[in-house]
Design a protein around this motif. Structure first.
Motif, PDB file in Angstrom:
ATOM      1  N   TRP A 125      18.921  13.942   7.227  1.00  0.00           N
ATOM      2  CA  TRP A 125      19.443  13.018   6.277  1.00  0.00           C
ATOM      3  C   TRP A 125      19.243  11.624   6.594  1.00  0.00           C
ATOM      4  O   TRP A 125      19.011  10.733   5.600  1.00  0.00           O
ATOM      5  N   ALA A 184      18.385  18.072   0.302  1.00  0.00           N
ATOM      6  CA  ALA A 184      19.225  18.652  -0.780  1.00  0.00           C
ATOM      7  C   ALA A 184      19.152  20.236  -1.135  1.00  0.00           C
ATOM      8  O   ALA A 184      20.164  20.982  -1.069  1.00  0.00           O
ATOM      9  N   TRP A 206      22.155  22.472  -2.593  1.00  0.00           N
ATOM     10  CA  TRP A 206      22.296  21.609  -3.905  1.00  0.00           C
ATOM     11  C   TRP A 206      21.095  21.823  -4.752  1.00  0.00           C
ATOM     12  O   TRP A 206      20.327  20.665  -4.831  1.00  0.00           O
ATOM     13  N   GLU A 217      20.740  18.989  -7.855  1.00  0.00           N
ATOM     14  CA  GLU A 217      20.634  17.711  -7.201  1.00  0.00           C
ATOM     15  C   GLU A 217      19.186  17.557  -6.564  1.00  0.00           C
ATOM     16  O   GLU A 217      18.508  16.607  -6.977  1.00  0.00           O
ATOM     17  N   ALA A 218      18.744  18.612  -5.728  1.00  0.00           N
ATOM     18  CA  ALA A 218      17.426  18.775  -5.461  1.00  0.00           C
ATOM     19  C   ALA A 218      16.205  18.449  -6.486  1.00  0.00           C
ATOM     20  O   ALA A 218      15.337  17.501  -6.481  1.00  0.00           O
TER      21      ALA A 218
END
Length: 305
Positions: free
Chosen positions: A86, A116, A121, A124-125
């Motif tokens: 990240w 993500a 997620w 979101e990805a």
């Protein structure tokens, strides 16, 4: 890598810009050839040196550091080091924006989408990848921009596959394949995610079909690929690893082991280091009879002492 990213240790003297450019080329070649022991020395040094150049640096300095962080992100994702991943991806985005590099900004978005997805997620990805793919700047970036857009659509397809949406995955993968077909057969943007071409879309399709729940379709995709035609050792090793997963899901144990051994022969450092491959080897050890070949692979991969 962690210490280099955190600025710990003695800062190096800033080398000439042309030396940094050569070092990045060599680091990318190490990644493509799965020479990770060499990369583990070269890449942190490249990031330290890149930071030494950026205070008051040129657009080229920022772009080079962005590309170094993108390469670091790819390696960290491969090793399942998500926290550092990240950090690396976000720094890549910041330096790419500072450089005004549209392609590197889009590639940093793709890596953030990958992270993500790995975090679970999925919404979101998907949003990150598709928003980046539709950005006007990318659409105005010519053939290279179209190739990076194809990589982003491909990433979105993989995320949809993780949600079990087979039809959505195939629709998006077909969209990526159409982009690749329009661009011709050449591999474009070799330093972005291993490149983009009709062949790399097919490589993506193997793992996407697996995650969407259709290993027979994954095997059909694998059979359409020429390993020798893939653009790097890293991509060939990835193809073999994906085929091994396919055989495992089909219950074809001996074919799975044979393919893992072929992957090791192709790229031993990739096979021995990648957590996903080591997990597959571990499951094979406990799910059926072992062999000398399997136990040897497990020892070399650090799964067995």
């Amino acid at each position: 890598m962690r210490d280099a990213m955190l600025g710990l240790g003695k800062a190096p003297a800033a080398p000439p810009a042309d030396t940094l450019a050569t070092d990045f080329t060599r680091a990318l070649a190490d990644f493509d050839a799965c020479r990770y022991a060499s990369l583990a020395v070269r890449l942190p040094r490249l990031i330290r040196a890149g930071h030494a150049h950026t205070p008051g640096g040129t657009e080229d300095d920022y772009k080079r550091l962005a590309m170094s962080y993108l390469l670091a992100t790819r390696m960290l994702v491969k090793l399942d080091e998500q926290q550092l991943g990240w950090m690396a991806a976000d720094r890549a985005r910041q330096f790419a924006e500072a450089a005004g590099d549209v392609l590197a900004v889009a590639e940093s978005a793709r890596q953030l989408a990958v992270l993500a997805r790995k975090a679970g997620w999925h919404g979101e990805a998907l949003s990150i990848a598709l928003s980046a793919a539709d950005h006007p700047d990318l659409r105005d970036a010519g053939r290279a921009g179209a190739a990076v857009r194809g990589l982003l659509v491909q990433s979105a397809a993989y995320t949809v596959a993780r949600r079990g949406d087979r039809d959505g995955m195939r629709e998006l993968t077909d969209e990526a394949a159409a982009i690749a077909k329009e661009l011709g057969g050449a591999t474009l943007v070799r330093d972005h995610g291993g490149g983009f071409s009709p062949l790399t879309v097919q490589l993506h399709r193997i793992s996407a079909e697996n995650y969407a729940g259709d290993p027979l379709a994954a095997l059909a995709a694998a059979r359409s690929i020429s390993l020798r035609a893939l653009p790097s050792v890293e991509r060939r090793s990835r193809a073999l690893s994906d085929v091994a997963v396919t055989y495992d899901r089909l219950g074809r144990r001996s074919d799975c082991i044979r393919t893992l051994l072929a992957a090791e022969h192709c790229a031993p450092q990739e096979t021995h280091a990648r957590p996903a491959t080591k997990s597959l080897i571990s499951s094979l050890l406990v799910s059926g009879p072992t062999s000398t070949e399997l136990r040897g692979l497990a020892v070399r991969s650090g799964v067995l002492a």
